[in-house]
Design a protein around this motif. Structure first.
Motif, PDB file in Angstrom:
ATOM      1  N   ALA A  10       0.848  -1.189   0.000  1.00  0.00           N
ATOM      2  CA  ALA A  10       0.000   0.000   0.000  1.00  0.00           C
ATOM      3  C   ALA A  10       0.886   1.243   0.000  1.00  0.00           C
ATOM      4  N   ASN A  11       0.447   2.259  -0.729  1.00  0.00           N
ATOM      5  CA  ASN A  11       1.209   3.501  -0.841  1.00  0.00           C
ATOM      6  C   ASN A  11       0.748   4.479   0.225  1.00  0.00           C
ATOM      7  N   GLU A  12       1.607   4.712   1.224  1.00  0.00           N
ATOM      8  CA  GLU A  12       1.267   5.654   2.285  1.00  0.00           C
ATOM      9  C   GLU A  12       1.412   7.103   1.839  1.00  0.00           C
ATOM     10  N   ALA A  13       1.894   7.310   0.607  1.00  0.00           N
ATOM     11  CA  ALA A  13       2.002   8.664   0.042  1.00  0.00           C
ATOM     12  C   ALA A  13       1.098   8.774  -1.185  1.00  0.00           C
ATOM     13  N   ALA A  14      -0.046   8.091  -1.136  1.00  0.00           N
ATOM     14  CA  ALA A  14      -0.952   8.085  -2.296  1.00  0.00           C
ATOM     15  C   ALA A  14      -1.461   9.480  -2.612  1.00  0.00           C
ATOM     16  N   GLY A  15      -1.619  10.327  -1.583  1.00  0.00           N
ATOM     17  CA  GLY A  15      -2.038  11.703  -1.816  1.00  0.00           C
ATOM     18  C   GLY A  15      -3.471  11.841  -2.274  1.00  0.00           C
ATOM     19  N   PRO A  16      -3.886  13.053  -2.596  1.00  0.00           N
ATOM     20  CA  PRO A  16      -5.292  13.298  -2.940  1.00  0.00           C
ATOM     21  C   PRO A  16      -5.743  12.600  -4.210  1.00  0.00           C
ATOM     22  N   ASN A  17      -4.796  12.286  -5.116  1.00  0.00           N
ATOM     23  CA  ASN A  17      -5.178  11.620  -6.354  1.00  0.00           C
ATOM     24  C   ASN A  17      -5.171  10.106  -6.233  1.00  0.00           C
ATOM     25  N   GLY A  18      -4.689   9.594  -5.117  1.00  0.00           N
ATOM     26  CA  GLY A  18      -4.719   8.163  -4.867  1.00  0.00           C
ATOM     27  C   GLY A  18      -3.643   7.355  -5.568  1.00  0.00           C
ATOM     28  N   ASP A  19      -2.805   8.001  -6.363  1.00  0.00           N
ATOM     29  CA  ASP A  19      -1.784   7.261  -7.108  1.00  0.00           C
ATOM     30  C   ASP A  19      -0.367   7.748  -6.820  1.00  0.00           C
ATOM     31  N   GLY A  20      -0.223   8.615  -5.828  1.00  0.00           N
ATOM     32  CA  GLY A  20       1.096   9.131  -5.488  1.00  0.00           C
ATOM     33  C   GLY A  20       1.547  10.304  -6.331  1.00  0.00           C
ATOM     34  N   SER A  21       0.735  10.735  -7.269  1.00  0.00           N
ATOM     35  CA  SER A  21       1.145  11.853  -8.120  1.00  0.00           C
ATOM     36  C   SER A  21       1.161  13.149  -7.315  1.00  0.00           C
ATOM     37  N   PHE A  22       2.029  14.057  -7.722  1.00  0.00           N
ATOM     38  CA  PHE A  22       2.113  15.342  -7.039  1.00  0.00           C
ATOM     39  C   PHE A  22       2.624  16.394  -8.002  1.00  0.00           C
ATOM     40  N   VAL A  23       2.385  17.638  -7.656  1.00  0.00           N
ATOM     41  CA  VAL A  23       2.936  18.789  -8.371  1.00  0.00           C
ATOM     42  C   VAL A  23       3.738  19.598  -7.373  1.00  0.00           C
ATOM     43  N   GLU A  24       4.977  19.900  -7.728  1.00  0.00           N
ATOM     44  CA  GLU A  24       5.821  20.755  -6.899  1.00  0.00           C
ATOM     45  C   GLU A  24       6.014  22.071  -7.641  1.00  0.00           C
ATOM     46  N   ALA A  25       5.374  23.116  -7.142  1.00  0.00           N
ATOM     47  CA  ALA A  25       5.465  24.414  -7.798  1.00  0.00           C
ATOM     48  C   ALA A  25       6.724  25.174  -7.414  1.00  0.00           C
ATOM     49  N   GLY A  26       7.388  24.709  -6.358  1.00  0.00           N
ATOM     50  CA  GLY A  26       8.577  25.411  -5.883  1.00  0.00           C
ATOM     51  C   GLY A  26       9.853  24.696  -6.272  1.00  0.00           C
ATOM     52  N   VAL A  27      10.600  24.250  -5.265  1.00  0.00           N
ATOM     53  CA  VAL A  27      11.901  23.627  -5.486  1.00  0.00           C
ATOM     54  C   VAL A  27      11.903  22.236  -4.861  1.00  0.00           C
ATOM     55  N   ILE A  28      12.845  21.411  -5.291  1.00  0.00           N
ATOM     56  CA  ILE A  28      13.032  20.092  -4.678  1.00  0.00           C
ATOM     57  C   ILE A  28      14.054  20.259  -3.567  1.00  0.00           C
ATOM     58  N   ASN A  29      13.534  20.377  -2.357  1.00  0.00           N
ATOM     59  CA  ASN A  29      14.339  20.632  -1.172  1.00  0.00           C
ATOM     60  C   ASN A  29      13.621  19.969  -0.006  1.00  0.00           C
TER      61      ASN A  29
END
Length: 343
Positions: free
Chosen positions: A160-179
């Motif tokens: 099971a993906n504990e970082a599934a997020g709001p879309n349920g598939d682990g997808s994400f958008v980072e509008a800032g920086v990878i830090n």
């Protein structure tokens, strides 16, 4: 492609820093600068003064020459500087071979007009109580984990993906920086945040893929990735076609910096793919550029740095939705990677 020479000739200190197609020299005098018009520069026996740029600041006179074409990798060259008062300096430098970002991979700078800055990606986190033997620290595990190919023995289903997020598939958008740091604690460059879709906590068994469309000028860039545990990065003609390795740290370990150089053949927007993996213990990830002259580090997509976009016209693929499940053959690797430990 980087060579630094310091010396003293007839009481005048000279410094030369050729970087790829640039040859730069400075004349420093204790009493008044040498007039720029009086400085002459030759490269491989050819006088390139008329094609160079000179400037004066205080007692320092600088001259910079940019060759019309990139110098060939693994080639050797000689530069000479002359100036009034019988001053002269000669130095040799060797051009290193690095990964080239082909002009055919780039879309025009206008391909990101109106596009949102940042990154898109996928993340997967398994249960902290999982068997560590199922999550070795290497890129293949990360790709398999993101593709739901690692099976939980207790359920005979993918973990099971504990970082599934709001879309349920682990997808994400980072509008800032990878830090990122698992608890949001500054680790290397200040301003760390928790990993996407996860709350601040001790987080084990993470795999993350980020897609970036980087707007680059023609020339050389040194990228740095500081992480715990490891990563692999690629570039190519599209997000899913980014199979040319540019940098790697595997199996990784405690936080360390890895730098790698790339050469953009033309102004444009290039597709990059970053795959991160973490086993147990600490977890952090930062992606930045390193100034070849000053050593200054600037996070990718930070204002004033290399800008990243979530998409571009003409890419033809959706990298955030597609996980490449196998690592590229070793024959595709062409990176210069150097690892440096960090406290």
């Amino acid at each position: 492609r980087r060579h630094t020479r310091y010396g003293t000739v007839t009481g005048v200190q000279t410094c030369a820093l050729p970087i790829y197609s640039d040859v730069r020299a400075e004349v420093v005098r204790t009493s008044g600068a040498v007039a720029g018009s009086d400085v002459r520069l030759t490269v491989d026996g050819a006088d390139v003064t008329s094609s160079s740029t000179t400037s004066t600041s205080g007692n320092v006179t600088s001259i910079t020459y940019r060759a019309p074409n990139f110098l060939q990798g693994n080639s050797s060259h000689v530069a000479s500087l002359t100036y009034p008062g019988s001053g002269s300096a000669t130095w040799a430098f060797t051009v290193t071979e690095v990964t080239r970002l082909k002009a055919s991979w780039a879309t025009t700078p206008a391909s990101v007009n109106g596009k949102s800055r940042g990154f898109t990606g996928r993340i997967h986190k398994a249960d902290n109580a999982a068997d560590p033997n199922l999550f070795p620290n290497n890129p293949q595990r990360a790709a398999d984990q993101l593709a739901d190919k690692i099976i939980d023995p207790s359920t005979t289903q993918p973990f099971a993906n504990e970082a599934a997020g709001p879309n349920g598939d682990g997808s994400f958008v980072e509008a800032g920086v990878i830090n990122y740091e698992q608890s949001g604690t500054d680790k290397f460059i200040p301003g760390d945040q928790p990993f996407p879709n996860l709350d601040p906590a001790n987080q084990d068994f993470i795999a993350l893929q980020a897609i970036a469309y980087l707007s680059l000028k023609r020339g050389t860039y040194r990228f740095g990735i500081a992480c715990d545990d490891g990563f692999q990065a690629w570039a190519g003609p599209s997000a899913v076609g980014a199979t040319n390795q540019v940098g790697i740290r595997s199996p990784g370990g405690s936080t360390a910096e890895v730098t790698f150089d790339v050469l953009a053949e033309t102004d444009g927007v290039y597709a990059f793919r970053l795959l991160f993996f973490e086993g147990v213990g600490g977890a952090d990830l930062e992606w930045y550029t390193v100034d070849l002259t000053t050593g200054e580090k600037v996070l990718v997509n930070a204002d004033g740095g290399v800008l990243s976009y979530q998409s571009r016209n003409g890419d033809g693929s959706n990298g955030s939705a597609t996980v490449v499940s196998t690592t590229p053959p070793a024959g595709l690797a062409g990176a210069r990677s150097e690892e440096h430990t960090s406290e």
